[in-house]
Design a protein around this motif. Structure first.
Motif, PDB file in Angstrom:
ATOM      1  N   PHE A 136      -4.063   0.784  -8.071  1.00 11.74           N
ATOM      2  CA  PHE A 136      -2.696   1.283  -7.954  1.00 11.74           C
ATOM      3  C   PHE A 136      -1.769   0.218  -7.386  1.00 11.74           C
ATOM      4  O   PHE A 136      -0.666   0.007  -7.887  1.00 11.74           O
ATOM      5  CB  PHE A 136      -2.665   2.526  -7.058  1.00 11.74           C
ATOM      6  N   VAL A 137      -2.211  -0.472  -6.346  1.00 10.16           N
ATOM      7  CA  VAL A 137      -1.400  -1.538  -5.757  1.00 10.16           C
ATOM      8  C   VAL A 137      -1.175  -2.652  -6.765  1.00 10.16           C
ATOM      9  O   VAL A 137      -0.086  -3.236  -6.852  1.00 10.16           O
ATOM     10  CB  VAL A 137      -2.075  -2.086  -4.482  1.00 10.16           C
ATOM     11  N   ARG A 150       0.828  -1.203   0.000  1.00  8.41           N
ATOM     12  CA  ARG A 150       0.000   0.000   0.000  1.00  8.41           C
ATOM     13  C   ARG A 150       0.862   1.252   0.000  1.00  8.41           C
ATOM     14  O   ARG A 150       0.506   2.269  -0.590  1.00  8.41           O
ATOM     15  CB  ARG A 150      -0.920   0.033   1.228  1.00  8.41           C
ATOM     16  N   LEU A 151       1.993   1.158   0.687  1.00  9.26           N
ATOM     17  CA  LEU A 151       2.884   2.303   0.807  1.00  9.26           C
ATOM     18  C   LEU A 151       3.692   2.518  -0.465  1.00  9.26           C
ATOM     19  O   LEU A 151       3.836   3.652  -0.952  1.00  9.26           O
ATOM     20  CB  LEU A 151       3.830   2.095   1.991  1.00  9.26           C
ATOM     21  N   LEU A 152       4.210   1.427  -1.045  1.00  5.86           N
ATOM     22  CA  LEU A 152       5.092   1.542  -2.198  1.00  5.86           C
ATOM     23  C   LEU A 152       5.026   0.259  -3.028  1.00  5.86           C
ATOM     24  O   LEU A 152       5.839  -0.655  -2.835  1.00  5.86           O
ATOM     25  CB  LEU A 152       6.536   1.793  -1.731  1.00  5.86           C
ATOM     26  N   PRO A 153       4.086   0.173  -3.962  1.00 10.83           N
ATOM     27  CA  PRO A 153       3.996  -1.035  -4.795  1.00 10.83           C
ATOM     28  C   PRO A 153       5.251  -1.246  -5.617  1.00 10.83           C
ATOM     29  O   PRO A 153       5.943  -0.293  -5.993  1.00 10.83           O
ATOM     30  CB  PRO A 153       2.796  -0.739  -5.701  1.00 10.83           C
ATOM     31  N   LEU A 154       5.541  -2.497  -5.918  1.00 14.88           N
ATOM     32  CA  LEU A 154       6.743  -2.829  -6.675  1.00 14.88           C
ATOM     33  C   LEU A 154       6.593  -2.536  -8.156  1.00 14.88           C
ATOM     34  O   LEU A 154       7.590  -2.414  -8.877  1.00 14.88           O
ATOM     35  CB  LEU A 154       7.096  -4.310  -6.475  1.00 14.88           C
ATOM     36  N   GLY A 155       5.356  -2.461  -8.638  1.00 19.58           N
ATOM     37  CA  GLY A 155       5.148  -2.165 -10.049  1.00 19.58           C
ATOM     38  C   GLY A 155       5.566  -3.287 -10.964  1.00 19.58           C
ATOM     39  O   GLY A 155       6.186  -3.051 -12.013  1.00 19.58           O
ATOM     40  N   LEU A 156       5.276  -4.508 -10.580  1.00 18.40           N
ATOM     41  CA  LEU A 156       5.615  -5.649 -11.431  1.00 18.40           C
ATOM     42  C   LEU A 156       4.849  -5.556 -12.748  1.00 18.40           C
ATOM     43  O   LEU A 156       3.706  -5.100 -12.799  1.00 18.40           O
ATOM     44  CB  LEU A 156       5.266  -6.957 -10.716  1.00 18.40           C
ATOM     45  N   ASP A 197      -8.793   9.994   2.263  1.00 23.28           N
ATOM     46  CA  ASP A 197      -8.171   9.174   3.301  1.00 23.28           C
ATOM     47  C   ASP A 197      -6.979   8.444   2.706  1.00 23.28           C
ATOM     48  O   ASP A 197      -7.006   8.059   1.527  1.00 23.28           O
ATOM     49  CB  ASP A 197      -9.170   8.156   3.860  1.00 23.28           C
ATOM     50  N   ILE A 198      -5.961   8.241   3.521  1.00 25.43           N
ATOM     51  CA  ILE A 198      -4.757   7.571   3.053  1.00 25.43           C
ATOM     52  C   ILE A 198      -4.952   6.050   3.097  1.00 25.43           C
ATOM     53  O   ILE A 198      -5.927   5.561   3.667  1.00 25.43           O
ATOM     54  CB  ILE A 198      -3.528   7.990   3.898  1.00 25.43           C
ATOM     55  N   PRO A 199      -4.051   5.281   2.511  1.00 26.13           N
ATOM     56  CA  PRO A 199      -4.199   3.819   2.500  1.00 26.13           C
ATOM     57  C   PRO A 199      -4.128   3.164   3.877  1.00 26.13           C
ATOM     58  O   PRO A 199      -4.338   1.961   3.976  1.00 26.13           O
ATOM     59  CB  PRO A 199      -3.035   3.362   1.615  1.00 26.13           C
TER      60      PRO A 199
END
Length: 379
Positions: free
Chosen positions: A319-320, A86-92, A301-303
């Protein structure tokens, strides 16, 4: 003496690491608590990103020290990986849909009334025109627009935005106005679609007229029906000047800092509570939906919140699933906030997500996602 000092230092860092682990556990627990039952839980959950970052830093620290204690923060990362995503997806890289697949491209933006007004003051028409043209020319199949403004009676400037975005480009629309005035125009939430709209409706969050609401439209995609929700949950009601006043008061005026801090905290608390009720209304409505659906909009609201967490239990975040990086969507004095999202149900699969930082005319950045409609199982 040196060995004793090292042991004391290691013990202190271990205690601090355990405190961070407990912080993470408490934050995760507080995301499950409805803020209307216990509003402090909203603030504790809000702090969870800080705990996750500190836990990662402890992992690096123990790794550099070559200490077995690294398994403590490592275990937190493994067990809590969904929260790190949720904070920083890897973007696979996602597999692209086959050529014959049906796809849906959804763009969402809080238009901030296309900057037509600031309070009661009219702003320059040029900025509004540029934003309207950007939206109208975006290649998405569907636009979900919050704080949407249109005034066909305007004599100063072409603010007939429904026509400029919809009719001119052959898109059908559904606009639910929270306020309407022959002089000042209409304000609310809108959906524009290149696909025919076969049914539609409004979810009111309050008995009083409010721009915070959700609307939905059922779209006919060449024989398949997909529902799209556009939603605008309770605003934080924190203005840029509130944040700036708080920053200015730090270290210079203790009384002013306390006053501004209490003001911001009170607005955050009220937002947590109201959004807690609103998300539950949304979840109830989803149960009646017979089609695959996307819900897109400004969640404020944040994740790491009850609102987001309740949606994530039932739906997948685009996004995730298909994005990468921080994905911040708030274009204001508080950096790194991702408060605009798209969630989707079974029957759809996200394969591309983009945050449009090139369009920085609103106080939100637009987001867009592409979905593949999964084939129906043969009976």
């Amino acid at each position: 003496m040196s060995d004793t000092f090292k042991k004391i230092r290691t013990r202190i860092w271990l205690i601090l690491n355990i405190a961070v682990v407990l912080w993470v556990l408490l934050g995760v627990l507080c995301m499950q608590v409805p803020p209307y039952d216990f509003w402090p839980a909203g603030f504790i959950a809000f702090s969870l990103p800080g705990a996750l970052v500190l836990n990662f830093l402890f992992l690096l620290y123990w790794a550099l020290r070559r200490s077995w204690f690294l398994f403590l923060p490592l275990a937190v990362m493994v067990l809590g990986w969904t929260y790190y995503e949720r904070l920083l997806p890897l973007g696979l890289v996602k597999e692209l849909p086959p050529q014959d697949a049906k796809t849906l491209h959804v763009m969402s933006l809080n238009t901030h009334m296309f900057t037509a007004y600031h309070g009661k003051e009219r702003l320059t028409a040029g900025v509004s025109s540029e934003m309207v043209d950007w939206v109208a020319s975006h290649p998405a199949d569907v636009y979900c627009l919050q704080e949407f403004y249109s005034n066909p009676n305007s004599k100063e400037y072409d603010f007939n935005i429904i026509s400029r975005i919809g009719a001119r480009y052959g898109k059908e629309h559904f606009f639910s106005a929270a306020s309407s005035s022959s002089k000042h125009g209409d304000l609310g939430v809108a959906i524009f679609s290149k696909f025919p709209i076969v049914d539609k409706g409004v979810i009111h969050f309050s008995e009083k007229p409010s721009g915070n609401r959700a609307i939905w439209a059922d779209l006919d995609m060449d024989g398949d029906t997909v529902r799209v929700y556009a939603t605008h949950l309770q605003s934080m009601s924190i203005k840029a000047e509130d944040i700036e006043n708080t920053y200015t008061a730090i270290g210079s005026d203790e009384e002013s800092f306390k006053k501004e801090g209490r003001n911001v905290a009170r607005r955050l608390r009220n937002g947590f509570v109201k959004r807690g009720y609103q998300v539950e209304l949304l979840l109830e409505h989803f149960k009646t939906c017979p089609y695959p659906f996307v819900i897109s909009g400004d969640y404020n609201d944040i994740p790491f919140s009850y609102t987001y967490n309740e949606l994530a239990k039932e739906l997948t975040n685009a996004f995730v699933e298909a994005g990468s990086g921080l994905g911040a969507t708030y274009n204001g004095p508080l950096p790194f906030l991702r408060i605009d999202n798209q969630f989707y149900s079974d029957g759809l699969q996200a394969y591309e997500f983009e945050t449009h930082y090139e369009m920085a005319l609103s106080d939100h950045f637009p987001i867009s996602a592409k979905y593949m409609l999964e084939p129906k199982e043969e009976e």
